[in-house]
Enzyme design. Structure first.
Site, PDB file in Angstrom:
ATOM      1  N   PHE A   1      -8.790   7.236  -5.122  1.00  0.00           N
ATOM      2  CA  PHE A   1      -9.622   8.432  -5.321  1.00  0.00           C
ATOM      3  C   PHE A   1      -9.958   9.063  -3.962  1.00  0.00           C
ATOM      4  CE2 PHE A   1     -10.599   5.135  -8.423  1.00  0.00           C
ATOM      5  CZ  PHE A   1     -10.338   5.772  -9.624  1.00  0.00           C
TER       6      PHE A   1
ATOM      7  N   ASP B   1      -4.679   9.770  -5.108  1.00  0.00           N
ATOM      8  CA  ASP B   1      -5.496  10.718  -5.871  1.00  0.00           C
ATOM      9  C   ASP B   1      -4.613  11.355  -6.940  1.00  0.00           C
ATOM     10  OD1 ASP B   1      -8.463  12.037  -5.129  1.00  0.00           O
ATOM     11  OD2 ASP B   1      -7.230  13.257  -6.472  1.00  0.00           O
ATOM     12  N   SER B   2      -5.241  11.793  -8.031  1.00  0.00           N
ATOM     13  CA  SER B   2      -4.460  12.430  -9.105  1.00  0.00           C
ATOM     14  C   SER B   2      -4.288  13.926  -8.841  1.00  0.00           C
ATOM     15  CB  SER B   2      -5.152  12.213 -10.450  1.00  0.00           C
ATOM     16  OG  SER B   2      -6.479  12.683 -10.387  1.00  0.00           O
TER      17      SER B   2
ATOM     18  N   ASN C   1      -2.421   8.034 -10.984  1.00  0.00           N
ATOM     19  CA  ASN C   1      -3.638   7.535 -11.616  1.00  0.00           C
ATOM     20  C   ASN C   1      -4.018   6.212 -10.953  1.00  0.00           C
ATOM     21  OD1 ASN C   1      -5.421   6.132 -13.298  1.00  0.00           O
ATOM     22  ND2 ASN C   1      -4.707   7.264 -15.096  1.00  0.00           N
ATOM     23  N   ALA C   2      -5.162   6.186 -10.301  1.00  0.00           N
ATOM     24  CA  ALA C   2      -5.561   5.012  -9.521  1.00  0.00           C
ATOM     25  C   ALA C   2      -5.681   3.765 -10.409  1.00  0.00           C
ATOM     26  CB  ALA C   2      -6.874   5.283  -8.806  1.00  0.00           C
TER      27      ALA C   2
ATOM     28  N   ASP D   1     -13.879   5.239  -4.851  1.00  0.00           N
ATOM     29  CA  ASP D   1     -14.882   6.317  -4.958  1.00  0.00           C
ATOM     30  C   ASP D   1     -14.475   7.263  -6.089  1.00  0.00           C
ATOM     31  OD1 ASP D   1     -16.966   8.061  -4.512  1.00  0.00           O
ATOM     32  OD2 ASP D   1     -16.026   9.041  -2.787  1.00  0.00           O
TER      33      ASP D   1
ATOM     34  N   CYS E   1     -21.038   7.603  -8.310  1.00  0.00           N
ATOM     35  CA  CYS E   1     -21.850   8.817  -8.171  1.00  0.00           C
ATOM     36  C   CYS E   1     -22.391   9.249  -9.532  1.00  0.00           C
ATOM     37  CB  CYS E   1     -21.073   9.931  -7.483  1.00  0.00           C
ATOM     38  SG  CYS E   1     -19.548  10.366  -8.313  1.00  0.00           S
TER      39      CYS E   1
HETATM   40  N1  SAH Z   1     -13.747   9.799  -1.671  1.00  0.00           N
HETATM   41  C1  SAH Z   1     -13.641  11.238  -1.710  1.00  0.00           C
HETATM   42  C2  SAH Z   1     -14.254  11.848  -2.946  1.00  0.00           C
HETATM   43  C3  SAH Z   1     -13.636  11.388  -4.239  1.00  0.00           C
HETATM   44  S1  SAH Z   1     -14.052  12.422  -5.586  1.00  0.00           S
HETATM   45  C4  SAH Z   1     -14.338  11.811  -0.488  1.00  0.00           C
HETATM   46  O1  SAH Z   1     -15.147  11.125   0.106  1.00  0.00           O
HETATM   47  O2  SAH Z   1     -14.065  12.973  -0.152  1.00  0.00           O
HETATM   48  C5  SAH Z   1     -13.065  11.749  -6.841  1.00  0.00           C
HETATM   49  C6  SAH Z   1     -11.586  12.022  -6.712  1.00  0.00           C
HETATM   50  O3  SAH Z   1     -10.944  11.302  -7.759  1.00  0.00           O
HETATM   51  C7  SAH Z   1     -11.164  13.471  -6.887  1.00  0.00           C
HETATM   52  O4  SAH Z   1     -10.429  13.858  -5.754  1.00  0.00           O
HETATM   53  C8  SAH Z   1     -10.252  13.468  -8.139  1.00  0.00           C
HETATM   54  O5  SAH Z   1      -9.134  14.332  -7.986  1.00  0.00           O
HETATM   55  C9  SAH Z   1      -9.812  12.037  -8.184  1.00  0.00           C
HETATM   56  N2  SAH Z   1      -9.438  11.453  -9.493  1.00  0.00           N
HETATM   57  C10 SAH Z   1     -10.017  11.627 -10.685  1.00  0.00           C
HETATM   58  N3  SAH Z   1      -9.453  10.818 -11.619  1.00  0.00           N
HETATM   59  C11 SAH Z   1      -8.496  10.100 -10.969  1.00  0.00           C
HETATM   60  C12 SAH Z   1      -7.584   9.061 -11.367  1.00  0.00           C
HETATM   61  N4  SAH Z   1      -7.562   8.602 -12.623  1.00  0.00           N
HETATM   62  N5  SAH Z   1      -6.765   8.545 -10.440  1.00  0.00           N
HETATM   63  C13 SAH Z   1      -6.793   8.968  -9.161  1.00  0.00           C
HETATM   64  N6  SAH Z   1      -7.638   9.933  -8.735  1.00  0.00           N
HETATM   65  C14 SAH Z   1      -8.481  10.489  -9.616  1.00  0.00           C
END
Ligand code: SAH
Length: 425
Positions: free
Chosen positions: A260, A281-282, A307-308, A328, A368
């Protein structure tokens, strides 16, 4: 509509009466009263500044009224308010002074955080020489209030540009006329920001002190990010994680994975300490910006679009191992009803990460979701550790950076958890 708001913001005679439950909330110093606790609001215009009374007519303070939100009033003062724009200007100056005291080593941070700065419905962020603002309520949208906000920000910060970022859904919910994000003042809407520069070389960046023109101070060791006022999620960056980026970098080592990763906030800080960093990230646009940020810092990172959840499972099955993992994810619990499912999601995610960590490895895990409390989040990570048969040592239990103040009586201001743990195996 704007005409009506102008009139209402200056119309000071209106009053609302509260039920005893509404009065109890205010006495507990929570600024919100729901519509169901308003017993009388005769002839109150949208966005009006209202006198708040108990059921017997005793004066309790002054609030901002919304004709559409379930949160009918938000307190702005426990006394009388003769001039709302002047009060808003004074509160903005106080918010800036607070940051001058407490924010260090960065030229990007939140300047006004709505209720947490006693300015319900107003968010202001500084990104180096670009300031962004977001207006979330009818009262803050009134022309004289907008004028006071702009003038104060210009005088106090002397930025090169002020951008309004519009949340279309919120404007619709507040029954405000649609607007587009746009430059409100100046010429600049994109810039480069510098974070945690002083921290990494043990000194202080002057950028944290906004005396006179905005300067970035000692940027030599800072992590840099591109910022575009018209792009990105939320207000464009995740400023609330800024201090956590630096804290994570203190412990990070070896091979690192930032699940993420968005535009690389954690990943680029990990890169100052780790042999290799992979960001997942997705969102493709987020990763494209992450790569640009890597170039800006002269770093070579691997970015994976995917997808994480799935990726962590695949990596565990394939016996991949890491020394540092950051989790995150976006808020899993947007409402209280989602809580059980959200806790399950956090547990699963943390369990998968723990399976990938080598002994002595570092887990930086965040939530969050406001509805997931600090002790619940700790409990979920402990459950994951139990299932993974690993001992975890909690080295830091953190929240949002100090420019996102927490008011103890307003639980909504405390929403971010960030735990840093060492896998003792
Ligand atoms: N750590 C980052 C903020 C993350 S916000 C920072 O500090 O700037 C959450 C992120 O998760 C977003 O960028 C969103 O695109 C991503 N996201 C949402 N679902 C996801 C998934 N299933 N797999 C990977 N990324 C995902």
């Amino acid at each position: 509509m704007p005409k009506k708001s102008v009139a209402s913001a200056l119309h000071l005679g209106a009053s609302v009466r509260l039920s005893s439950r509404g009065v109890a909330r205010l006495q507990g110093r929570h600024p919100w009263v729901y519509r169901s606790d308003i017993v009388e609001a005769k002839d109150v215009l949208p966005g009006a500044t209202v006198r708040v009374l108990d059921s017997r007519g005793k004066f309790l303070g002054t609030a901002l009224y919304s004709s559409s939100s379930q949160i009918a009033i938000r307190m702005i003062s426990h006394g009388s308010v003769a001039d709302l724009p002047a009060l808003v200007a004074e509160r903005i100056r106080a918010a800036i002074a607070y940051r001058k005291e407490l924010v260090r080593n960065t030229d990007a941070y939140r300047i006004v955080f709505s209720e947490a700065d006693f300015l319900p419905g107003l968010i202001v962020d500084r990104y180096n020489d670009v300031v962004t603002l977001q207006i979330l309520t009818q009262a803050m949208d009134a022309a004289p209030v907008r004028e006071a906000v702009l003038q104060t920000l210009r005088e106090e910060l002397q930025p090169a540009g002020i951008v309004e970022r519009v949340d279309a859904r919120i404007r619709e919910l507040e029954q405000l006329p649609p607007l587009s994000s746009r430059l409100l003042w100046g010429e600049k809407s994109s810039t480069v920001i510098h974070m945690n520069g002083g921290h990494m070389n043990g000194g202080h960046m002057n950028g944290g002190h906004m005396s006179g023109r905005m300067t970035s101070g000692d940027e030599s060791n800072a992590v840099r990010f591109h910022y575009d006022g018209f792009e990105g999620q939320k207000t464009g960056g995740f400023l609330d994680q800024r201090e956590n980026y630096a804290a994570a970098a203190v412990y990070a080592h070896g091979e690192a994975l930032d699940a993420f990763c968005y535009q690389g906030g954690f990943a680029l800080h990990l890169a100052t300490k780790c042999a290799s960093v992979t960001g997942v990230d997705s969102s493709r646009p987020a990763l494209e910006m992450a790569e640009k940020n890597a170039l800006l810092n002269g770093r070579d990172l691997e970015w994976i679009e995917g997808n994480a959840f799935d990726l962590l499972r695949e990596y565990a099955a394939g016996n991949r191992r890491y020394d540092t993992i950051v989790l995150d994810p976006p808020a899993f619990a947007k409402t209280k009803r989602d809580l059980e499912k959200a806790l399950g999601g956090y547990k699963e995610l943390n369990l998968r990460a723990l399976k990938l960590l080598r002994p002595g490895g570092i887990l930086v895990t965040c939530s969050c979701s406001f509805h997931v409390g600090a002790s619940e989040f700790l409990g979920v990570v402990a459950d994951a550790a139990r299932d993974a048969h690993k001992s975890l040592r909690l080295v830091e239990n953190r929240g949002a950076a100090k420019d996102h103040p927490i008011l103890l009586n307003v639980p909504e201001t405390s929403y971010l958890q960030c735990l840093i743990l060492i896998v003792s195996d």
